[in-house]
Scaffold this active site. Structure first.
Site, PDB file in Angstrom:
ATOM      1  N   ASP A   1     -14.362   0.388 -10.164  1.00 26.40           N
ATOM      2  CA  ASP A   1     -13.374   1.275  -9.548  1.00 26.40           C
ATOM      3  C   ASP A   1     -12.006   0.813 -10.059  1.00 26.40           C
ATOM      4  OD1 ASP A   1     -11.428   2.387  -7.988  1.00 26.40           O
ATOM      5  OD2 ASP A   1     -12.441   2.049  -6.081  1.00 26.40           O
TER       6      ASP A   1
ATOM      7  N   LYS B   1      -4.558   7.516  -9.643  1.00 19.04           N
ATOM      8  CA  LYS B   1      -3.198   6.963  -9.697  1.00 19.04           C
ATOM      9  C   LYS B   1      -2.522   7.150 -11.059  1.00 19.04           C
ATOM     10  CE  LYS B   1      -4.287   3.890  -5.832  1.00 19.04           C
ATOM     11  NZ  LYS B   1      -3.582   4.421  -4.683  1.00 19.04           N
TER      12      LYS B   1
ATOM     13  N   TYR C   1     -12.194  -1.029  -1.201  1.00 22.33           N
ATOM     14  CA  TYR C   1     -12.032   0.350  -0.718  1.00 22.33           C
ATOM     15  C   TYR C   1     -12.197   1.267  -1.904  1.00 22.33           C
ATOM     16  CZ  TYR C   1      -9.666   4.467   1.259  1.00 22.33           C
ATOM     17  OH  TYR C   1      -9.353   5.723   1.701  1.00 22.33           O
TER      18      TYR C   1
HETATM   19  N1  HOZ Z   1      -5.183   4.111   0.537  1.00 25.46           N
HETATM   20  C1  HOZ Z   1      -3.947   3.966  -0.146  1.00 25.46           C
HETATM   21  C2  HOZ Z   1      -3.646   2.564  -0.484  1.00 25.46           C
HETATM   22  N2  HOZ Z   1      -4.749   1.736  -0.741  1.00 25.46           N
HETATM   23  C3  HOZ Z   1      -2.830   4.513   0.674  1.00 25.46           C
HETATM   24  C4  HOZ Z   1      -2.451   5.830   0.216  1.00 25.46           C
HETATM   25  C5  HOZ Z   1      -1.272   6.451   0.984  1.00 25.46           C
HETATM   26  O1  HOZ Z   1      -1.156   6.222   2.176  1.00 25.46           O
HETATM   27  O2  HOZ Z   1      -0.523   7.156   0.364  1.00 25.46           O
END
Ligand code: HOZ
Length: 433
Positions: A239, A267, A144
């Site tokens: 990534d 992050k 992802y």
């Molecule tokens: N896409 C995020 C984890 N892979 C989740 C982010 C969130 O819901 O805060």
């Protein structure tokens, strides 16, 4: 009732916000039940609106590697806020953060700050296309890279959790330029590169995947990928939104001993405020506006509050590199403890871990790619998630997400977590397979 106020807040939120959340995984839809509404957090603990506390294993999905409300980060934000929140002009702190990030990460000369990991990956691919003059990209099923159109094709994280790995709304025209390969399958990538010779701009990968649970790259696969990209004059994009500044100061590049061509961050680099970034050697970054023709911009990019949080975070990590050894020990203890509880049961499981990224899959076979990750026992995972939550342990509410441990976590917290798992075993064994 344990989650009474959360439940009523969720009812209210759903009236005004689709699904009641601003990011799908938070809705607990795949595990069922009511998402917990958090009031505040400190150190390794989350505190919800009903007065329950939780040992937190997601650390805001990765950013809070030093724990919640870390004094230096909070002070930096508060001090900076006194001077105004946004100017839309250059500020000195952007260069300070850029310099430090470049010092910590191997192999990057310049960095551009954006507001999220999604923006970082989206912009990195545009830059790769502009630099190489080629259109197609290769991504891996279950990886992802945020929610921009090119990546929502067999994507991991919430996209697969909710059953839409390839999102409606992505046009055929966009989708045809994204080629897919299974994670850890080098031969497949080699075939794709041969078949699309001269058309592939970049291969993008989570060098340690964290969006189909935690999935580690096989040594020959990831090193072979570097070689293939060089041979085919294709840019290798790492990534490192999850792994950057988390697995080591130099992220996965340092841990795996590989130099990517473009690296994406998010992050940890924002210290808990919205920051993404992408970085590369100068030759590539020179293609970016205003130096070059590849356009990319943002009103809040390099925002002073976000930069100050990121700078305080990276300064703390840079000053005390022992944090990575501590995290390794805590994570190893947690993984070993989980194994020793589960080994005494009839439950099939796999634990994947690298540094402070871990996931537990209820399946008998090794989890090495999306197909094997998807074979996990969902009913058992849901019982596990809720059983742990009810015992004050906050885990990712999806089997397709990684845990992110933080440095505030104590050995006593880990013991408490393992005791909770031990207590839960009869219920897990009783779960329908
Ligand atoms: N896409 C995020 C984890 N892979 C989740 C982010 C969130 O819901 O805060």
């Amino acid at each position: 009732m344990r989650y009474q106020r959360s439940s009523s807040l969720f009812q209210e939120a759903q009236k005004f916000i689709p699904g009641g959340v601003n990011s799908p995984v938070r809705a607990f839809k795949s595990v069922g039940g009511t998402p917990v509404f958090i009031d505040r957090a400190q150190g390794a603990y989350l505190y919800d609106v009903d007065g329950n506390s939780y040992i937190d294993y997601i650390s805001s999905w990765g950013p809070l590697i030093l724990g919640h409300a870390h004094t230096e980060v909070i002070n930096a934000i508060v001090d900076r806020a006194q001077k105004g929140t946004s100017f839309g002009t250059p500020t000195e702190i952007e260069t300070e953060l850029a310099k430090l990030a470049i010092e910590m990460v191997p192999n990057i000369d310049q960095i551009r700050f954006v507001n999220s990991g999604t923006e970082a990956c989206m912009s990195a691919i545009r830059l790769a296309r502009g630099f190489t003059g080629k259109d197609r990209i290769i991504k891996f099923s279950g990886c992802y890279h945020g929610h921009s159109d090119s990546f929502l094709i067999q994507a991991g994280s919430g996209a697969v959790t909710f059953g839409y790995p390839s999102s409606p709304g992505v046009t055929q025209g966009t989708a045809k330029d994204t080629l897919l390969a299974p994670y850890n399958n080098l031969a497949y990538v080699a075939e794709l590169l041969e078949a699309h010779q001269g058309h592939v701009a970049a291969v993008i990968i989570e060098p340690v995947a964290g969006n189909m649970g935690c999935v580690l790259p096989d040594h020959d696969f990831i090193h072979g990928l570097r070689k293939l990209c060089t041979q085919h004059e294709v840019l290798l994009v790492f990534d490192e939104v999850m792994t950057g500044f988390r697995l080591a100061a130099g992220g996965a590049q340092e841990v795996l001993g590989i130099q990517a061509d473009i690296v994406c961050f998010g992050k940890v680099i924002g210290g808990g405020l919205p920051v993404g970034a992408f970085a590369a050697r100068s030759e590539i970054m020179a293609y970016l506006a205003p130096l070059g023709p590849v356009y990319q911009a943002g009103t809040l990019s390099g925002n002073p509050l976000a930069m100050s949080a990121g700078l305080a975070m990276l300064q703390a990590l840079n000053r005390d590199r022992g944090v990575y050894d501590r995290l390794e020990k805590k994570s190893a203890d947690l993984a070993a403890g989980m194994s020793s509880v589960l080994d005494k049961t009839s439950i099939d499981y796999q634990i994947n871990r690298l540094g402070s990224m871990i996931s537990l899959h209820f399946t008998p076979e090794p989890v090495v790619d999306f197909t094997t990750a998807a074979r996990g026992n969902n009913a058992r995972f849901n019982a596990y998630f809720h059983g742990m939550l009810d015992r004050g342990i906050y885990l990712p509410p999806s089997a397709f997400e990684s845990y992110f441990l933080n440095d505030a976590l104590s050995q006593a917290d880990i013991e408490k977590t393992l005791n909770a798992l031990d207590e839960l075993v009869p219920a897990l064994e009783a779960t329908n397979v």
